[in-house]
Enzyme design. Structure first.
Site, PDB file in Angstrom:
ATOM      1  N   ARG A 143      -8.009  11.222  -5.311  1.00  0.00           N
ATOM      2  CA  ARG A 143      -7.211  11.219  -4.070  1.00  0.00           C
ATOM      3  C   ARG A 143      -5.700  11.114  -4.285  1.00  0.00           C
ATOM      4  NH1 ARG A 143      -9.154   6.774  -5.669  1.00  0.00           N
ATOM      5  NH2 ARG A 143      -8.006   4.815  -5.568  1.00  0.00           N
ATOM      6  N   LYS A 182       2.582   5.538 -13.048  1.00  0.00           N
ATOM      7  CA  LYS A 182       2.474   6.377 -11.846  1.00  0.00           C
ATOM      8  C   LYS A 182       3.838   6.796 -11.310  1.00  0.00           C
ATOM      9  CE  LYS A 182      -1.870   4.694  -9.913  1.00  0.00           C
ATOM     10  NZ  LYS A 182      -2.500   4.068  -8.737  1.00  0.00           N
ATOM     11  N   ASN A 201      -2.098  -3.859  -0.365  1.00  0.00           N
ATOM     12  CA  ASN A 201      -2.449  -5.276  -0.226  1.00  0.00           C
ATOM     13  C   ASN A 201      -1.504  -5.976   0.746  1.00  0.00           C
ATOM     14  OD1 ASN A 201      -0.260  -6.921  -1.907  1.00  0.00           O
ATOM     15  ND2 ASN A 201      -0.708  -5.012  -2.993  1.00  0.00           N
ATOM     16  N   CYS A 258       4.031  -9.097  13.686  1.00  0.00           N
ATOM     17  CA  CYS A 258       3.643  -9.296  15.092  1.00  0.00           C
ATOM     18  C   CYS A 258       2.168  -8.919  15.279  1.00  0.00           C
ATOM     19  CB  CYS A 258       4.477  -8.414  16.013  1.00  0.00           C
ATOM     20  SG  CYS A 258       6.211  -8.862  16.154  1.00  0.00           S
ATOM     21  N   CYS A 289      -8.808  -0.359  -2.026  1.00  0.00           N
ATOM     22  CA  CYS A 289      -9.339   0.924  -2.499  1.00  0.00           C
ATOM     23  C   CYS A 289      -9.866   0.779  -3.917  1.00  0.00           C
ATOM     24  CB  CYS A 289      -8.257   1.990  -2.518  1.00  0.00           C
ATOM     25  SG  CYS A 289      -7.764   2.536  -0.914  1.00  0.00           S
ATOM     26  N   CYS A 339       6.420 -14.461  16.757  1.00  0.00           N
ATOM     27  CA  CYS A 339       6.314 -13.898  15.397  1.00  0.00           C
ATOM     28  C   CYS A 339       7.243 -14.662  14.453  1.00  0.00           C
ATOM     29  CB  CYS A 339       6.688 -12.415  15.398  1.00  0.00           C
ATOM     30  SG  CYS A 339       6.760 -11.707  13.731  1.00  0.00           S
TER      31      CYS A 339
END
Ligand SMILES: [Zn+2]
Length: 254
Positions: free
Chosen positions: A70, A83, A128, A173, A186, A243
């Site tokens: 992917r 990467k 994450n 929020c 993943c 928040c």
């Protein structure tokens, strides 16, 4: 723009909404892409082909065989390589005019804040919650719009968090940092390959709109995709007064 640029970007220039002025804003733009994986790959692909002037591509990971299903920036012969650098190489092949700064490091704290403050738009393509919250805090602090995407299994989501608008929420929020969300990665869970392409491509679209100053962004709206049925849900979201990152209550206490 020179003759080559007028040709390369002609299909953008033909659009009334973009035109020469919009394309020049893109050429002068700077996008910070956090993560060169499933979402960051298509996002960076389109940012580069569309001619955004500068891309800072951040990823501290190396290419793994399990990524190639992917993460379309990377190739089989680059397994084991960083990467960020693999991404830079691919993007240079598509559009050598784009300056790609490849950072093979985990950015946090002051370093992250510095990178965010230099960007015109930030794309969160990480996987994450810790990174998502850190990127969001830096974007709120420096008033830089954040295009946030996520994809796992067959479920995708995307929104824009642009706190330059008084009514628009930030990431915290919607997902308060003190609440425990199930962390699904993943790297351990599975993800339908084109799903990251769909969400990552939309992140590029939102980022390009923000930089070119066209259309209406997803700020205040969260889009959810179930790729099994290919059904989208749109949820209106507003700023939370409580928040801890962008809310008013935070600043009034001191
Ligand atoms: Zn907030």
């Amino acid at each position: 723009m020179n003759d080559n640029q007028l040709l390369r970007y002609s299909r953008h220039i033909l659009l009334d909404d973009i035109g020469i002025e919009g394309q020049e804003r893109l050429l002068a733009g700077h996008a910070l892409v956090i993560g060169a994986g499933g979402l960051g790959s298509p996002a960076a692909f389109y940012l580069a082909s569309a001619g955004i002037g500068r891309i800072t591509l951040v990823d501290n990971d190396t290419v793994d065989l399990t990524n190639l299903q992917r993460q379309i920036l990377h190739t089989t012969e680059r397994v084991g390589r960083p990467k960020a650098e693999s991404g830079r190489q691919t993007l240079a092949g598509i559009n050598p005019e784009v300056e790609v700064i490849a950072l093979a490091e985990r950015v946090e704290g002051a370093r992250l804040a510095e990178l965010v403050s230099q960007a015109g738009v930030v794309l969160d393509c990480s996987d994450n919650f810790a990174t998502r919250h850190a990127v969001n805090r830096a974007c709120v602090q420096h008033r830089v719009p954040l295009v946030s995407g996520a994809a796992i299994r067959f479920d995708g989501q995307i929104s824009v968090f642009d706190t330059r608008r008084d009514d628009a929420p930030c990431y915290a929020c919607l997902f308060p940092p003190d609440q425990q969300f199930e962390e699904v990665l993943c790297s351990t869970m599975g993800v339908f390959a084109p799903l990251v392409g769909i969400i990552g491509t939309m992140q590029a679209a939102e980022a390009l709109k923000l930089v070119a100053g066209i259309g209406e962004s997803l700020a205040g709206k969260l889009l959810l995709l179930d790729a099994r049925s290919m059904e989208w849900n749109s949820i209106r979201v507003g700023r939370s007064a409580s928040c801890p990152v962008c809310g008013h209550a935070h600043g009034e206490q001191s």
